[in-house]
Design an enzyme around this catalytic site. Sequence first.
Site, PDB file in Angstrom:
ATOM      1  N   ARG A  48       0.832  -1.200   0.000  1.00  0.00           N
ATOM      2  CA  ARG A  48       0.000   0.000   0.000  1.00  0.00           C
ATOM      3  C   ARG A  48       0.863   1.245   0.000  1.00  0.00           C
ATOM      4  NH1 ARG A  48      -4.643  -1.140   4.637  1.00  0.00           N
ATOM      5  NH2 ARG A  48      -5.483  -3.075   3.756  1.00  0.00           N
ATOM      6  N   SER A 147      -7.940  -1.110   0.658  1.00  0.00           N
ATOM      7  CA  SER A 147      -8.979  -1.308   1.658  1.00  0.00           C
ATOM      8  C   SER A 147      -9.651   0.024   2.000  1.00  0.00           C
ATOM      9  CB  SER A 147      -8.402  -2.003   2.898  1.00  0.00           C
ATOM     10  OG  SER A 147      -9.422  -2.395   3.786  1.00  0.00           O
TER      11      SER A 147
END
Length: 564
Positions: A48, A147
């Site tokens: 990420r 997410s």
Amino acid sequence: MQASELAGKPAPLTMLVNVPRLVTAYYSNVPDPAVPGQRVAFGTSGHRGSAFDNSFNEWHVLAISQAICHYRTQQGVDGPLFLGIDTHALSEPAFASALEVLAANGVDVMIADKGEYTPTPVISHAILTYNRGRTSGLADGIVITPSHNPPDSGGFKYNPPNGGPADKDVTGWIEARANALLEGNLKGVKRVPFEQALRAASTHRHDFLNAYVSDLGSVLDMDAIRGASLSMGVDPLGGAGVHYWGPIAERYGLDLTVVNEAVDPTFRFMTVDWDGRIRMDPSSPYAMQSLIGLKDRFDIAFACDTDHDRHGIVTRNAGLLPPNHYLAVAIFYLFQHRPGWSQQAAVGKTLVSSQMIDRVTAKLGRTLYEVPVGFKWFVAGLLDGSLGFGGEESAGASFVRRDGSVWTTDKDGIVPALLSAEIAARMGRDPGEIYRELAREFGEPVYDRVEAPATAEQKQRLAQLSPEQVLSAELAGEKIQRILTRAPGNDAPIGGLKVVAESGWFAARPSGTEDIYKIYAESFRGEDHLRRVLAEAQTIVGAALAAPTPPAQIVSGKELKEVP
């Protein structure tokens, strides 16, 4: 340190991400692999970062995609690869980059029909459905999502043929190969133009939506939900499941209203999270203010995060249920209403989840399987049916089908959300009311989490602590019963420690992405006792590290307060 003055309020225009600049940074900025923060780094949920700080750029995606191709070759994985994306601004560009590499390597890729977004659990479901009964030609998958992280974030996850999050051995291999490709200026990365990749014979369209929606009756009692005529509200929070809820309602005849159908990469419809940032977290009362405000319109309401692998449940009386509360209720209900499950099927929980789960599990006569943080630890048990349920305190969970066979091995936000309606339909009470009954029987726990600054050296020492380094004999006035550095369920290192007394416990572990460590704590003796547990936890950890640590800050609850 107090919560941001914007927490729980609509996001101001000045806060919104500049999407054109973000996408430009994705394509134009080049990460420097000599800078640690710009290398490929797989945490608990993939790689990420943000294009603005060179931690998620085109080079990262190209390198990771090629590394996955190398991994598939090494492991003999030669079935289709299911590729899904969420609604973050960087997901579409990353999808294009990944497909260019996958097509150039001749990988059979299954992409969503009509360019639809695809939730994380849908990818897991597709992998497992395809692989059922096969011993060769196995499928795997990629989900492009950060997410619930802020709108400027990008993320990239790999799911091997077991359908769940890749374990550390797999991600470590892919990470090392990807960084080697970065260091070599992408030499060895195969790539074709995007339009060619879309037309490639190896690129196939797949109807993810109908395959998943049509199978929901195997995991949930949809007849009971329909028969109870419950009014339901759902907020997809602008995420990948936004177009799934309408077909679910239509197929199963549900009174289900999608309260927000907007897809906007700035996520301007969100209320601001505790720290003044936009974050699509269905477990945060700040981010969930819009749906909480509608609670009286529905018998039950729920939301999911951007890739729909987390859930948030809203009831009329309780408002937003804390994740630990709902996990306990779900376990209490499921293990009494799934006669097709094995009597030996255990309850899976992460070691930072509520001890209420332990007490409910004991009442049910089931085995508790307590593991370190990370849903990957539940994959094998959900796959073979030795676990009926796996859940974590951050609102991630999945459970097996009604016949006891595997549903998904990754977190599924959609199914636990709909389960709340099944519970209300079958029990005649919503999950909030059932939790109150559990609390009257087992005690009322209070739970919180704090963060404290830590150097890289301190984080490393914390991850390697032994029970002998904890010098205290008591925790908040009670004798310490257990000191854990390995998880009771699978004996895996927890990367920190957990200290347990009769009425309270804490767990401390270093962050994988920030210069902080986290303390999770719970008390069955009230708020004052919890504050003592948190304060003494920091003292115990500080002494074990043999170094002073700054005051911690509570990061959940209604406001942030300095721990005394």
